[in-house]
Design an enzyme around this catalytic site. Structure first.
Site, PDB file in Angstrom:
ATOM      1  N   GLU A  56       0.825  -1.349  -0.046  1.00  0.00           N
ATOM      2  CA  GLU A  56      -0.222   0.037  -0.008  1.00  0.00           C
ATOM      3  C   GLU A  56       0.899   1.255   0.050  1.00  0.00           C
ATOM      4  OE1 GLU A  56      -2.898  -0.267   3.241  1.00  0.00           O
ATOM      5  OE2 GLU A  56      -3.889  -1.909   2.240  1.00  0.00           O
TER       6      GLU A  56
ATOM      7  N   GLU B 183      -5.875  -7.895  -1.152  1.00  0.00           N
ATOM      8  CA  GLU B 183      -6.330  -7.519   0.266  1.00  0.00           C
ATOM      9  C   GLU B 183      -7.951  -7.208  -0.094  1.00  0.00           C
ATOM     10  OE1 GLU B 183      -4.977  -5.128   3.405  1.00  0.00           O
ATOM     11  OE2 GLU B 183      -2.965  -5.756   2.881  1.00  0.00           O
TER      12      GLU B 183
END
Length: 475
Positions: free
Chosen positions: A175, A367
């Site tokens: 991320e 995710e």
């Protein structure tokens, strides 16, 4: 809607985790102190000077000591892949050592062997959020300093040489596009937050672009068969209204959201971002050699977290291409969960198509999931479990949209939902935000047996995997 499974037989149905979330043993076998070890609660609540009692991540859910029994459960779940990370500080405790820590290297050898023995492919993040050695953060200012890149690359070389024949899929960072929002947690930047302006943020991003590209170069030189990406967190952004101004803002916000992925895929800064630097007087230390490295070392596929979508509004005070910020302006057509996160399964199909049309590369959803406040209860046979029908419903909705995207022609490598089991939340630093198929009897006050219990969704996901997705279409 497509009424049959479009998932291929080699689709990597899996689940996800990360070292600092579940390993614990934060100072065992010569492991060094990581950034996460001094963040006892939410990253927004700040850090402590050194590790202090009360940080649940120090014990986590004891995966480091229980990995064999847990991997056996993962095998029973039928996972085709498990995404996790290597704790940087298990390999180089302070980040600057001449030689790696053999005990740390051996742990991951043993873990990967155990996964492979159960038919589970390890999908590995080189360093997850919060896992930078604290020494590099406090003494080098993390990725705000180009010096940190060389220590990161030494670590990359060490683990790729060691595990190249056990791990095919690698992520350089996790991320990475929210490093500007959480510079200490994401990038180890320890300077006074009040001094982190747009120029510092741009430099952090640039240094991590270079680190990503240099890492890809090293990985490919060691083993050209390895597949590499860098994960971001993204989601579609809708215009709040039919007003043309909102549509224009939606375009600008989407462009900002995909900025990192553009650089990872195309190997260069988009012209609009360079103009933005110029207009704002942002001067980034960028060399011609670095631009060459970016251009020559791009990702093999696109990997990302998908949790929610956002809305764009021209008259809003804040405009930034991150759905976790944009979603503070709620979409009136969508529901939210307890954490005020928007629930949007159709948005995942939309995102898959946007990415496919923009880049033409395979995608890996690394995710995505459903979190709830949960307690153990008894099933009809008197066994302790969690009747998490909401998780089954939520994940089914997401996977059906992935199935639709594959039918649209999108190439998808795999799906690793967050998370395989309950563990310490990164956003809250607590156990109460539960995501897993496996309930861990452990609580925020440090009580509990640490026993593992299969939730109702455990059996459901096993059937989905066993049927190559056909079970999604059962009532």
């Amino acid at each position: 809607m497509v009424e049959k499974s479009m998932f291929s037989k080699d689709f990597l149905f899996g689940s996800a985790s990360a070292a600092y979330h579940f390993e614990g043993a934060y100072d065992k076998d010569d492991k060094g102190v990581a950034v996460a070890d001094v963040i006892p609660h939410s990253p927004e609540d700040g850090r402590t000077e050194k590790p202090e009692e009360g940080n649940l991540k120090h014990r986590a859910v004891e995966f480091y000591d229980r990995y064999k029994e847990d991997v056996a459960l993962f095998g029973e779940l039928g996972l085709k892949s498990l995404r996790t990370s290597i704790a940087w500080t298990r390999i180089y405790p302070n980040g600057i050592e001449e030689e790696p820590n053999e005990a740390g290297l051996q742990f991951y050898d043993d873990l990967f062997d155990e996964l492979l023995a159960h038919g589970i492919e390890p999908v590995i993040t080189v360093t997850h959020t919060g896992e930078m050695p604290l020494y590099l953060a406090d003494n080098y200012n993390g990725f705000a300093n180009k010096e940190t890149i060389k220590y990161y690359l030494k670590y990359v070389r060490t683990i790729i040489e060691r595990y190249q024949h056990k791990v095919k899929y690698w992520f350089t960072f996790n991320e990475v596009n929210i490093s500007g929002m959480q510079p200490f947690f994401q990038a180890g930047v320890s300077q006074d937050p009040n001094t982190i302006d747009e120029t510092v943020i741009a430099q952090i991003h640039h240094n991590m672009f270079v680190a990503n590209a240099e890492a890809i170069k090293i990985i490919k030189e060691i083993n050209s068969d390895l597949q590499v990406a860098c994960t971001t967190t993204i989601g579609p952004i809708y215009a709040m209204s039919p007003k043309p101004e909102d549509g224009l803002q939606q375009y600008f916000d989407t462009r900002e959201m995909l900025f990192h992925t553009d650089v990872h895929v195309f190997g260069e800064y988009p012209k609009w971002k360079l103009k933005e630097f110029k207009d704002k007087g942002i001067e980034v230390d960028i060399t011609e050699e670095e631009l060459k490295i970016l251009k020559e070392n791009t990702v093999d596929f696109v990997a990302y977290s998908y949790y929610q979508s956002g809305v764009a509004e021209s008259e809003a005070e804040e405009h930034i291409g991150d759905v976790n910020v944009i979603s503070k302006r709620k979409n009136p057509e969508l529901e939210v969960n307890e954490w005020n996160w928007v629930i949007d399964s159709v948005g995942l199909r939309l995102m898959l198509n946007i990415i496919w049309d923009r880049y033409g590369l395979p995608q890996f959803i690394v995710e995505n999931g459903v979190s709830k406040l949960e307690e153990l209860e008894k099933d009809e046979n008197g066994n302790l479990t969690v009747n998490d029908d909401y998780r089954i419903e939520g994940l089914r909705d997401y996977l059906l949209q992935v199935n639709e995207a594959i039918a649209d022609g999108v190439e998808v490598i795999g799906y690793t939902n967050w998370a395989v089991m309950d563990f310490v939340s990164g956003s809250t630093g607590t156990m109460k935000k539960r995501w897993g198929f496996i309930f861990v009897d452990y609580y925020d006050d440090w009580t509990g047996t640490m026993d593992r219990y299969k939730k109702k969704s455990f059996d459901w996901y096993r059937k989905v995997i066993d049927s190559h997705g056909e079970y999604l279409f059962k009532d």
